[in-house]
Structures are given as C-alpha cells and as structure tokens.
Write a protein that holds these residues in place. Sequence first.
Motif, PDB file in Angstrom:
ATOM      1  N   TYR A   1       0.836  -1.206   0.000  1.00  0.00           N
ATOM      2  CA  TYR A   1       0.000   0.000   0.000  1.00  0.00           C
ATOM      3  C   TYR A   1       0.870   1.255   0.000  1.00  0.00           C
ATOM      4  O   TYR A   1       0.587   2.226  -0.709  1.00  0.00           O
ATOM      5  N   LYS A   2       1.929   1.228   0.800  1.00  0.00           N
ATOM      6  CA  LYS A   2       2.822   2.385   0.883  1.00  0.00           C
ATOM      7  C   LYS A   2       3.428   2.701  -0.488  1.00  0.00           C
ATOM      8  O   LYS A   2       3.438   3.866  -0.916  1.00  0.00           O
ATOM      9  N   ARG A   3       3.923   1.672  -1.182  1.00  0.00           N
ATOM     10  CA  ARG A   3       4.534   1.899  -2.498  1.00  0.00           C
ATOM     11  C   ARG A   3       3.509   2.395  -3.511  1.00  0.00           C
ATOM     12  O   ARG A   3       3.797   3.287  -4.320  1.00  0.00           O
ATOM     13  N   LYS A   4       2.309   1.824  -3.478  1.00  0.00           N
ATOM     14  CA  LYS A   4       1.263   2.234  -4.411  1.00  0.00           C
ATOM     15  C   LYS A   4       0.880   3.699  -4.183  1.00  0.00           C
ATOM     16  O   LYS A   4       0.751   4.490  -5.137  1.00  0.00           O
ATOM     17  N   ILE A   5       0.697   4.083  -2.938  1.00  0.00           N
ATOM     18  CA  ILE A   5       0.308   5.463  -2.617  1.00  0.00           C
ATOM     19  C   ILE A   5       1.432   6.431  -2.987  1.00  0.00           C
ATOM     20  O   ILE A   5       1.179   7.506  -3.540  1.00  0.00           O
TER      21      ILE A   5
ATOM     22  N   ILE B   1      -5.725   4.713   0.759  1.00  0.00           N
ATOM     23  CA  ILE B   1      -5.228   5.192   2.055  1.00  0.00           C
ATOM     24  C   ILE B   1      -6.116   4.697   3.185  1.00  0.00           C
ATOM     25  O   ILE B   1      -5.635   4.264   4.246  1.00  0.00           O
ATOM     26  N   LYS B   2      -7.422   4.738   2.988  1.00  0.00           N
ATOM     27  CA  LYS B   2      -8.355   4.257   4.026  1.00  0.00           C
ATOM     28  C   LYS B   2      -8.162   2.760   4.283  1.00  0.00           C
ATOM     29  O   LYS B   2      -8.169   2.313   5.433  1.00  0.00           O
ATOM     30  N   LYS B   3      -7.997   1.995   3.212  1.00  0.00           N
ATOM     31  CA  LYS B   3      -7.764   0.553   3.369  1.00  0.00           C
ATOM     32  C   LYS B   3      -6.451   0.298   4.109  1.00  0.00           C
ATOM     33  O   LYS B   3      -6.365  -0.595   4.959  1.00  0.00           O
ATOM     34  N   ALA B   4      -5.431   1.075   3.766  1.00  0.00           N
ATOM     35  CA  ALA B   4      -4.126   0.916   4.409  1.00  0.00           C
ATOM     36  C   ALA B   4      -4.201   1.266   5.891  1.00  0.00           C
ATOM     37  O   ALA B   4      -3.610   0.572   6.735  1.00  0.00           O
ATOM     38  N   LYS B   5      -4.932   2.324   6.236  1.00  0.00           N
ATOM     39  CA  LYS B   5      -5.095   2.700   7.644  1.00  0.00           C
ATOM     40  C   LYS B   5      -5.829   1.616   8.417  1.00  0.00           C
ATOM     41  O   LYS B   5      -5.489   1.312   9.561  1.00  0.00           O
ATOM     42  N   SER B   6      -6.848   1.045   7.790  1.00  0.00           N
ATOM     43  CA  SER B   6      -7.601  -0.037   8.428  1.00  0.00           C
ATOM     44  C   SER B   6      -6.710  -1.245   8.686  1.00  0.00           C
ATOM     45  O   SER B   6      -6.764  -1.867   9.752  1.00  0.00           O
ATOM     46  N   LEU B   7      -5.852  -1.555   7.719  1.00  0.00           N
ATOM     47  CA  LEU B   7      -4.933  -2.688   7.865  1.00  0.00           C
ATOM     48  C   LEU B   7      -3.894  -2.401   8.951  1.00  0.00           C
ATOM     49  O   LEU B   7      -3.549  -3.293   9.744  1.00  0.00           O
ATOM     50  N   ALA B   8      -3.404  -1.171   9.004  1.00  0.00           N
ATOM     51  CA  ALA B   8      -2.417  -0.796  10.020  1.00  0.00           C
ATOM     52  C   ALA B   8      -3.032  -0.859  11.415  1.00  0.00           C
ATOM     53  O   ALA B   8      -2.382  -1.283  12.377  1.00  0.00           O
ATOM     54  N   PHE B   9      -4.291  -0.450  11.534  1.00  0.00           N
ATOM     55  CA  PHE B   9      -4.976  -0.518  12.827  1.00  0.00           C
ATOM     56  C   PHE B   9      -5.158  -1.979  13.255  1.00  0.00           C
ATOM     57  O   PHE B   9      -5.038  -2.309  14.438  1.00  0.00           O
ATOM     58  N   ARG B  10      -5.430  -2.842  12.283  1.00  0.00           N
ATOM     59  CA  ARG B  10      -5.576  -4.270  12.584  1.00  0.00           C
ATOM     60  C   ARG B  10      -4.260  -4.846  13.079  1.00  0.00           C
ATOM     61  O   ARG B  10      -4.232  -5.708  13.967  1.00  0.00           O
TER      62      ARG B  10
ATOM     63  N   TYR C   1       2.975   2.854  10.773  1.00  0.00           N
ATOM     64  CA  TYR C   1       2.335   2.802   9.463  1.00  0.00           C
ATOM     65  C   TYR C   1       1.015   3.583   9.478  1.00  0.00           C
ATOM     66  O   TYR C   1       0.688   4.279   8.523  1.00  0.00           O
ATOM     67  N   TYR C   2       0.263   3.427  10.567  1.00  0.00           N
ATOM     68  CA  TYR C   2      -1.029   4.130  10.661  1.00  0.00           C
ATOM     69  C   TYR C   2      -0.814   5.638  10.599  1.00  0.00           C
ATOM     70  O   TYR C   2      -1.517   6.346   9.878  1.00  0.00           O
ATOM     71  N   HIS C   3       0.172   6.128  11.347  1.00  0.00           N
ATOM     72  CA  HIS C   3       0.461   7.565  11.332  1.00  0.00           C
ATOM     73  C   HIS C   3       0.986   8.004   9.962  1.00  0.00           C
ATOM     74  O   HIS C   3       0.719   9.128   9.525  1.00  0.00           O
ATOM     75  N   TYR C   4       1.721   7.111   9.304  1.00  0.00           N
ATOM     76  CA  TYR C   4       2.229   7.430   7.970  1.00  0.00           C
ATOM     77  C   TYR C   4       1.073   7.628   6.991  1.00  0.00           C
ATOM     78  O   TYR C   4       1.030   8.614   6.246  1.00  0.00           O
ATOM     79  N   PHE C   5       0.126   6.689   6.978  1.00  0.00           N
ATOM     80  CA  PHE C   5      -1.007   6.790   6.057  1.00  0.00           C
ATOM     81  C   PHE C   5      -1.921   7.955   6.437  1.00  0.00           C
ATOM     82  O   PHE C   5      -2.533   8.577   5.560  1.00  0.00           O
ATOM     83  N   ASP C   6      -1.990   8.261   7.714  1.00  0.00           N
ATOM     84  CA  ASP C   6      -2.765   9.418   8.152  1.00  0.00           C
ATOM     85  C   ASP C   6      -2.134  10.701   7.626  1.00  0.00           C
ATOM     86  O   ASP C   6      -2.827  11.634   7.198  1.00  0.00           O
ATOM     87  N   MET C   7      -0.800  10.735   7.627  1.00  0.00           N
ATOM     88  CA  MET C   7      -0.068  11.884   7.083  1.00  0.00           C
ATOM     89  C   MET C   7      -0.335  12.029   5.585  1.00  0.00           C
ATOM     90  O   MET C   7      -0.588  13.134   5.075  1.00  0.00           O
TER      91      MET C   7
END
Length: 321
Positions: free
Chosen positions: A156-160, A194-203, A216-222
């Motif tokens: 997800y990080k690379r795609k974003i 980004i929303k999917k990535a945040k959900s996965l990071a929270f999991r 990771y969660y804070h990264y995707f939030d940023m």
Amino acid sequence: MQIKPYRIGYRTLKTALGMTLAVILSRLIGLDNYASSAILVVLCIKDTRVKSFEAAIYRFIACFIAIMIGSVFFTYLGSTPIVLGVMVLLFIPVTVMIGVQEGIVTSCVIILHLYMAKVIDFNLIINEILLLIIGIGIALIMNMFMPSLDHKLNQYKRKIEDDFILITFVFSEGLNNPNKKLNTPSFDQVSQNIKKAKSLAFREVKNHFVRNENSYYHYFDMRQEQLTLLKRMKNLIESMQHSQHAHHLCSQLLLDVSQNVQSNDYSLMRLHSLYEIKIKLQSIELPKTQGELESIAALFQLLNEVEEYLQIKSQFGSLKK
C-alpha cells in the motif's frame, strides 16, 4: 450472483485445525457433548489477537453465568420450553448489563446442554466448564499465530507513493503548460487506498497486546492530510491562465517534490527552496491584466499549500517499522 475463486484463507485453516483438535481432545478426556467444543472454537476465532482474547473473556464469563442461572431454573422449575424461554429472557439482559453480550451465542450452547440433561449435577457442570476451557483455549492458541501484515502495508505504501509521485509530476508539467489538462490518478481511488491501508495498520496494532500504536497508521494518516492539499493544488493550477517565470520556478519545486516523495529527509530542503521562491516573487513586475493578477494570486496560494504539504511530512519524520 458472482462465484468467487476458491481459496483457503489463514483464518479458515486455523478454524479447521482448531475444531479438529478440540473434538479430539474433548473425546479423549471423555466429555459429554464433546462436539460442542468445536462450536466454541469457531465462535472465538477472530481477526486479531486482542479481539480473540477479549472474546474469550466475555464468552467465559457469559457461559459461567448461564451455567449458574440454568442450573437453578432447570433444577427447580423443570426442563420445559417455557422455562427455557423465561430463563433466556432473564439471562440476556444480565449479559448486556455487565457488558458481556458477545458471549450470548456461546452461552446458548451451554444452556441447551443443561436443558437436555436428565440430571444437573456437579459432574455435568465440570463437563461444561471443561468444554469451555478446551474450546476457548484452543481458539486462543490458534489466534496466537497471526501472519505479519508488513508486506501488505509496504505494498500500500509503495502504491500510494507512486500515485503521489505521478500527481506532483503532472502538477509540475501543468505549471509549464497552463492550457494542458491535468491527467492525474483518481483522487477518490487514492483516498480509498489510504483508508484501506489505515484499516490494515490498525488491525496490525490489535495483533499486539503491549503495543498501542503503529507508525504505518500515522504514515497513512499523514498521506491522507497531504492528499487533501493535493486536491486544492489541482484546483489552483487549473485556474491559472498565464505561464510566467514565477510559474516555472514553482514547476521546478514540484518536480523536486515529485522526485523525492519516498525520501525521509527532503522536506526541509524543499521548504528552503520554497522560501527562496517567495523572496523572488516579491520583486516581480506587477500584473497588468486581471487574468495575470488572478494567476499570480493563485500561484501565491499554491505556494502556501505546498508549504503546508512539506511541513506535514517534516513533522512526521521517518517511518519506523
């Protein structure tokens, strides 16, 4: 109706193995209703370790209450459908009141065992408690084995980041060619990723008992905050009609941003370049037409948006895995 491809997931594998072990162990011990331990395993297999542990506690408490209430009701009032209904009518509000309503379905298995029993005695109660320990215990053991989500999070990080690189590059090109259409990736699709990535990071956080955050969660939030700024930048660039020297300076800045999206230390250097551009803009020739005025005003606003974009990344720092 669409038939999905057949696949065996990690949770399915754990459930099948847990059910098998629970039935074998319960049968070896010689418990009555030994197959019910498999039902307990199914009900306690969860997506994360924390959820599984919480579910086990709630279910055990709820089942223990069910054993106490059921023993009294069926012993003194008889095992009839009416008594069963009245007992459940009392039991469910009690579980809700103490916050263990998640264990209602599991408790119904135990309640029906008591209802069908010819005699409710100490041996039956021990039998039910052992079924609980085996079913819930094996489910907990199965849930200790959780696959790491780091690989998916990195994908997800690379795609974003790739989308951000393309977006800022298109912005840079747009400043050099005011009449060119900005063919950026879909902002809605980037937002969904980004929303999917945040959900996965929270999991992933919920897979650890002692860790309450995930970088990771804070990264995707940023990135989500930056995406909001990119949307505003696009509107500003599309509103510009004139290409001047100042626009070319901003184009070079956005090109630098595009080439360093993945870097952790580029923000401060780009901010320095941005402040230099702002100083140069103070000495430019005043606009002569309304179109030029609107264009240069949009450019100043664009610089403010880019500055906030870079500051957000600067405050985040680097991603700590």
